[in-house]
Design an enzyme around this catalytic site. Structure first.
Site, PDB file in Angstrom:
ATOM      1  N   TYR A   1       0.881  -1.177   0.000  1.00  0.00           N
ATOM      2  CA  TYR A   1       0.000   0.000   0.000  1.00  0.00           C
ATOM      3  C   TYR A   1       0.914   1.220   0.000  1.00  0.00           C
ATOM      4  O   TYR A   1       0.796   2.084   0.844  1.00  0.00           O
ATOM      5  CB  TYR A   1      -0.823  -0.102   1.283  1.00  0.00           C
ATOM      6  CG  TYR A   1      -2.050   0.753   1.430  1.00  0.00           C
ATOM      7  CD1 TYR A   1      -3.063   0.759   0.474  1.00  0.00           C
ATOM      8  CD2 TYR A   1      -2.241   1.522   2.575  1.00  0.00           C
ATOM      9  CE1 TYR A   1      -4.206   1.511   0.663  1.00  0.00           C
ATOM     10  CE2 TYR A   1      -3.379   2.271   2.773  1.00  0.00           C
ATOM     11  CZ  TYR A   1      -4.358   2.258   1.808  1.00  0.00           C
ATOM     12  OH  TYR A   1      -5.517   3.005   2.000  1.00  0.00           O
TER      13      TYR A   1
ATOM     14  N   HIS B   1      -2.312   7.638  -2.827  1.00  0.00           N
ATOM     15  CA  HIS B   1      -3.461   6.727  -2.893  1.00  0.00           C
ATOM     16  C   HIS B   1      -4.035   6.489  -1.496  1.00  0.00           C
ATOM     17  O   HIS B   1      -5.252   6.557  -1.289  1.00  0.00           O
ATOM     18  CB  HIS B   1      -3.016   5.398  -3.518  1.00  0.00           C
ATOM     19  CG  HIS B   1      -4.064   4.318  -3.490  1.00  0.00           C
ATOM     20  ND1 HIS B   1      -5.161   4.313  -4.325  1.00  0.00           N
ATOM     21  CD2 HIS B   1      -4.185   3.208  -2.704  1.00  0.00           C
ATOM     22  CE1 HIS B   1      -5.909   3.243  -4.076  1.00  0.00           C
ATOM     23  NE2 HIS B   1      -5.335   2.568  -3.098  1.00  0.00           N
TER      24      HIS B   1
ATOM     25  N   GLU C   1      -6.738  -1.215 -10.193  1.00  0.00           N
ATOM     26  CA  GLU C   1      -5.674  -0.548  -9.438  1.00  0.00           C
ATOM     27  C   GLU C   1      -4.371  -0.731 -10.215  1.00  0.00           C
ATOM     28  O   GLU C   1      -3.978  -1.856 -10.536  1.00  0.00           O
ATOM     29  CB  GLU C   1      -5.531  -1.120  -8.020  1.00  0.00           C
ATOM     30  CG  GLU C   1      -6.713  -0.750  -7.129  1.00  0.00           C
ATOM     31  CD  GLU C   1      -6.462  -1.018  -5.646  1.00  0.00           C
ATOM     32  OE1 GLU C   1      -5.596  -1.857  -5.325  1.00  0.00           O
ATOM     33  OE2 GLU C   1      -7.123  -0.380  -4.807  1.00  0.00           O
TER      34      GLU C   1
ATOM     35  N   SER D   1      -7.110 -10.947 -10.511  1.00  0.00           N
ATOM     36  CA  SER D   1      -5.969 -10.027 -10.462  1.00  0.00           C
ATOM     37  C   SER D   1      -5.130 -10.385 -11.680  1.00  0.00           C
ATOM     38  O   SER D   1      -4.971 -11.564 -11.984  1.00  0.00           O
ATOM     39  CB  SER D   1      -5.131 -10.219  -9.198  1.00  0.00           C
ATOM     40  OG  SER D   1      -5.936 -10.406  -8.051  1.00  0.00           O
TER      41      SER D   1
ATOM     42  N   GLN E   1     -15.902  -4.000  -0.855  1.00  0.00           N
ATOM     43  CA  GLN E   1     -14.801  -3.673   0.052  1.00  0.00           C
ATOM     44  C   GLN E   1     -15.258  -2.806   1.224  1.00  0.00           C
ATOM     45  O   GLN E   1     -14.897  -3.063   2.380  1.00  0.00           O
ATOM     46  CB  GLN E   1     -13.713  -2.927  -0.753  1.00  0.00           C
ATOM     47  CG  GLN E   1     -12.440  -2.605   0.022  1.00  0.00           C
ATOM     48  CD  GLN E   1     -11.368  -1.965  -0.876  1.00  0.00           C
ATOM     49  OE1 GLN E   1     -11.506  -1.934  -2.097  1.00  0.00           O
ATOM     50  NE2 GLN E   1     -10.298  -1.475  -0.279  1.00  0.00           N
TER      51      GLN E   1
ATOM     52  N   THR F   1      -1.542   0.540  -5.190  1.00  0.00           N
ATOM     53  CA  THR F   1      -1.876   1.450  -6.282  1.00  0.00           C
ATOM     54  C   THR F   1      -0.898   2.613  -6.348  1.00  0.00           C
ATOM     55  O   THR F   1      -0.706   3.307  -5.359  1.00  0.00           O
ATOM     56  CB  THR F   1      -3.305   1.986  -6.075  1.00  0.00           C
ATOM     57  OG1 THR F   1      -4.147   0.872  -5.874  1.00  0.00           O
ATOM     58  CG2 THR F   1      -3.774   2.788  -7.269  1.00  0.00           C
TER      59      THR F   1
ATOM     60  N   ARG G   1     -12.817   6.638   5.215  1.00  0.00           N
ATOM     61  CA  ARG G   1     -12.808   7.141   6.598  1.00  0.00           C
ATOM     62  C   ARG G   1     -12.593   8.643   6.566  1.00  0.00           C
ATOM     63  O   ARG G   1     -11.486   9.135   6.837  1.00  0.00           O
ATOM     64  CB  ARG G   1     -11.649   6.509   7.399  1.00  0.00           C
ATOM     65  CG  ARG G   1     -11.691   5.005   7.620  1.00  0.00           C
ATOM     66  CD  ARG G   1     -10.406   4.514   8.299  1.00  0.00           C
ATOM     67  NE  ARG G   1      -9.214   4.900   7.544  1.00  0.00           N
ATOM     68  CZ  ARG G   1      -8.742   4.220   6.490  1.00  0.00           C
ATOM     69  NH1 ARG G   1      -9.333   3.111   6.121  1.00  0.00           N
ATOM     70  NH2 ARG G   1      -7.683   4.653   5.833  1.00  0.00           N
TER      71      ARG G   1
ATOM     72  N   LYS H   1     -11.440  -8.321  -3.620  1.00  0.00           N
ATOM     73  CA  LYS H   1     -10.181  -8.390  -4.355  1.00  0.00           C
ATOM     74  C   LYS H   1      -9.944  -9.747  -5.008  1.00  0.00           C
ATOM     75  O   LYS H   1      -9.215  -9.835  -5.989  1.00  0.00           O
ATOM     76  CB  LYS H   1      -9.017  -8.138  -3.383  1.00  0.00           C
ATOM     77  CG  LYS H   1      -9.049  -6.769  -2.712  1.00  0.00           C
ATOM     78  CD  LYS H   1      -8.471  -5.709  -3.613  1.00  0.00           C
ATOM     79  CE  LYS H   1      -8.272  -4.403  -2.868  1.00  0.00           C
ATOM     80  NZ  LYS H   1      -7.514  -3.430  -3.674  1.00  0.00           N
TER      81      LYS H   1
ATOM     82  N   GLU I   1      -0.720  -1.096 -10.378  1.00  0.00           N
ATOM     83  CA  GLU I   1       0.340  -1.482  -9.450  1.00  0.00           C
ATOM     84  C   GLU I   1       1.540  -2.035 -10.204  1.00  0.00           C
ATOM     85  O   GLU I   1       1.428  -2.518 -11.326  1.00  0.00           O
ATOM     86  CB  GLU I   1      -0.165  -2.569  -8.469  1.00  0.00           C
ATOM     87  CG  GLU I   1      -1.395  -2.166  -7.682  1.00  0.00           C
ATOM     88  CD  GLU I   1      -1.638  -3.013  -6.433  1.00  0.00           C
ATOM     89  OE1 GLU I   1      -0.721  -3.752  -6.013  1.00  0.00           O
ATOM     90  OE2 GLU I   1      -2.749  -2.911  -5.880  1.00  0.00           O
TER      91      GLU I   1
END
Lengths: 438, 438
Positions: free
Chosen positions: A140, A145, A210, A268, A251, A370, A154, A264, A212
């Protein structure tokens, strides 16, 4: 930057003419690995190395007598359907094969006659996962991001206090990782609207991608062993592009307290080619931490990591809708970013992951998280681009999106480029959203 | 309960006399599977089935001619070092081999002479993981554990609103799962005391165990497929005991927002024997949901699941300290609980995990989550028993603990027992804490 050698020489050219194009992702200085076979055939998958628009078939090449010693042993390991054994051999073997390939593919090489019989055109190939992925960990590492997404999930507490101390990561699902070209049905699941009294069940309404980087572990460790920050390069075989598809509505409802799960693990997608750590050496660059931020704890801090821990990889995401496909329009660019923005380096991810003694196996895989850049238009997910679905984005052909629609293909590309070094490309990763199953 | 057949008959006895002891974990009605070899030998691991205090060596048994048809094909698959291929064959093959073994091991069987030559004493065996675990998912199915632990990690918000709707689970690390007998060094990591300004690094101070059931997937699925609630038994090969070691201080600092990571992936220990779904049939029992609680969404609801979704497995945890070992004292019991308290059934875990199309592979593994019962003394972790480390517990020999100390071995046992059915035991899982590495 890490020591460069003759394989990085900008002046090298190949007798495979397509490799000498300055815009080619796979010049002779790159030499990335994949598992491939001829499209539609029932051949066994085997290891191959990209050169220009061709693939060196390593199962064929190992029988030519072009390689010897450790390079030959390595090439023999690459004849298997998956590259785990080769990846587990370690840096010396990886380098030996790279050097032997570089020499054999150079303009004027005496190996041309033998190796040219081992080429398969990329246009005629199909790919498998390059290795069996035992464990997959998703990090992460983009603070941009994390801050943006945190503010959506949040609002009162976007970036948690641990973020700037801990390279936050969590375990992902290996079984649903597939190679570029993967298509998958829109997942179904439980979601709950903020104002609903109860959750409901149905197809995901907020499907996202995402952007990555993927990181493959080569040489493994035993349980109880750690990998020190400055030893990480001995264990990281290479990098690829990675799309960590995400169902945002699933999520939001499921992820507390133990993290994302069904949001998730429905799919992928990795790009076929693993660009080796050695190929990326010219693009290693300084990593720094804002003075105002906490500085890393000692196990995450070294002079070498400061000097060359980051990698400058340019990234872009495109979307091709059903309409674009039907009307022959090109895919529309969604954003550009760079891996250089990562708040933590690959070496810090490796050192952190193993500091408790967690063992690594050849083929284990990390997602970087991400890779959103500092500005809004560098966002690596649609959640960020559309401000949590509140502000539709307009595509080049006038279509709009807040999240992905059925038929959308997401295309990610990446490359390194600068003065004085050869372009090192990653190719692309493509995946397509199918309608939810009835 | 699921259909019983002749293999469940309480009156069956075996010519392996030790299997006829009423307190034996492995009577002829059980027939659990493991991968084993003779202790200290360099033999290949291969499949075996427990009977009394013996193991039927399936690599040897397959060559005797005792089995035929599908049972023979299944036995041949069990001759491999790991049982994934057998587990992937599905219920019909599992049942065929169970029936053939039951018939061959019965008192009076004509196969006695041949099979008795295939027995290895459990006292002389060592075990490996029974299969390669591709993906490991940990659930969180005890509402008592979730509430108690939630109140320690989030005093103002112990049980999150999703708990009673979603069978909460998250992905775990496969590489660090090992079989009973595992010992591991106390993990190091980042922790932060609530009143500290910054985190610090060092050995875990709040090391804990978690009493869980392990669940092995047998027959797999393709990406995009779902497993309906009432089809779960076709895919669940069997169950074992599982200790999900946990570093509580590392967990508290790292787990938000993406879940536990280094707090869990340093070691996890399974019992050697997989007790099959078929062997557990007599102990299936009604599952219910409090009227006051939300009732399951349709994909998690069925008459069959209500009637027989739960499994009544009695569990206990014991601790053996260095002092107990040195002084020849027995291990001290920490708690007893039962899997029957699980808020979600195995079938609900399977149906939830695949409802988004996530694919399953033979050998995939679920942890049930810590199986704490409704009362404090039924807690499945030391975190709960010691009220978050605030109230030391006193062991039988007068030692006290708030968390695990170096040298502590944790022993978990489980069994099913009731009138009218044979005892079905799980054996035990043992793991030992070594000091942190220097």
């Amino acid at each position: 930057m890490p020591a460069l050698n003759e394989t990085h020489d900008l002046n090298l050219t190949s007798w495979v003419a397509s490799a000498n194009d300055a815009q080619c992702d796979f010049p002779i200085q790159n030499l990335p690995f994949a598992a491939f076979r001829r499209q539609g055939s029932d051949e066994a998958f085997r290891g191959g190395v990209a050169i220009g628009d061709q693939i060196v078939d390593l199962a064929a090449a190992k029988a030519t007598g072009v390689f010897s010693g450790l390079a030959q042993t390595a090439a023999e390991a690459c004849a298997a359907p998956r590259l785990n054994d080769f990846m587990g051999m370690g840096k010396e073997a990886w380098s030996a094969l790279r050097l032997a390939l570089s020499q054999a593919l150079r303009s004027g090489s005496a190996a041309e006659a033998q190796l040219s019989a081992c080429l398969v055109a990329q246009a005629e190939a199909e790919y498998d996962l390059p290795c069996t992925i035992g464990d997959y960990t998703d990090f992460y590492t983009s603070v941009f991001h994390a801050t943006t997404v945190g503010s959506l999930f949040r609002p009162d507490n976007p970036l948690l206090p641990n973020y700037k101390w801990v390279p936050i990561g969590y375990h992902g699902r290996s079984s649903s990782i597939d190679v570029s070209g993967q298509s998958f049905h829109r997942p179904k699941g439980q979601t709950k609207a903020p104002d609903a009294a109860e959750p409901s069940f149905g197809p995901c309404k907020r499907l996202d991608y995402e952007l990555e980087m993927g990181i493959y572990i080569g040489k493994g460790t035993d349980l109880g062993d750690t990998i020190a920050l400055d030893s990480a390069d001995d264990h990281v075989f290479g990098l690829c592009l990675f799309n960590d598809w995400s169902a945002r509505d699933i999520q939001a409802w499921e992820y507390q307290p133990l993290g994302p799960f069904l949001a998730k693990n429905f799919a992928s997608t990795v790009s076929p080619w693993i660009v080796t750590t050695e190929a990326l050496a010219p693009y290693r660059t300084a990593w720094s931490r804002d003075e105002a931020d906490p500085q890393p704890l000692p196990y995450l801090e070294s002079e070498t990591n400061r000097a060359e821990g980051a990698i400058d990889i340019q990234l872009e995401v495109l979307l091709e809708s059903d309409k674009m496909r039907a009307e022959g329009q090109g895919a529309a660019k969604l954003s550009e970013s760079s891996f250089v923005h990562s708040y933590w380096t690959v070496a810090q991810m490796v050192a952190h992951h193993t500091v408790n003694g967690c063992n690594m196996k050849p083929g284990d895989f990390f997602g970087s998280g991400t890779q959103s850049g500092p500005t809004h238009d560098e966002a690596g997910s649609m959640l960020e681009l559309s401000l949590g679905g509140k502000q539709p984005i307009t595509l080049a052909n006038g279509e709009t999106r807040t999240f992905l629609e059925d038929g959308d293909a997401v295309i990610m590309r990446g490359h390194c480029q600068k003065e004085g070094a050869a372009r090192i490309g990653f190719g692309e990763v493509v995946g397509t959203v199918l309608p939810a199953k009835a």
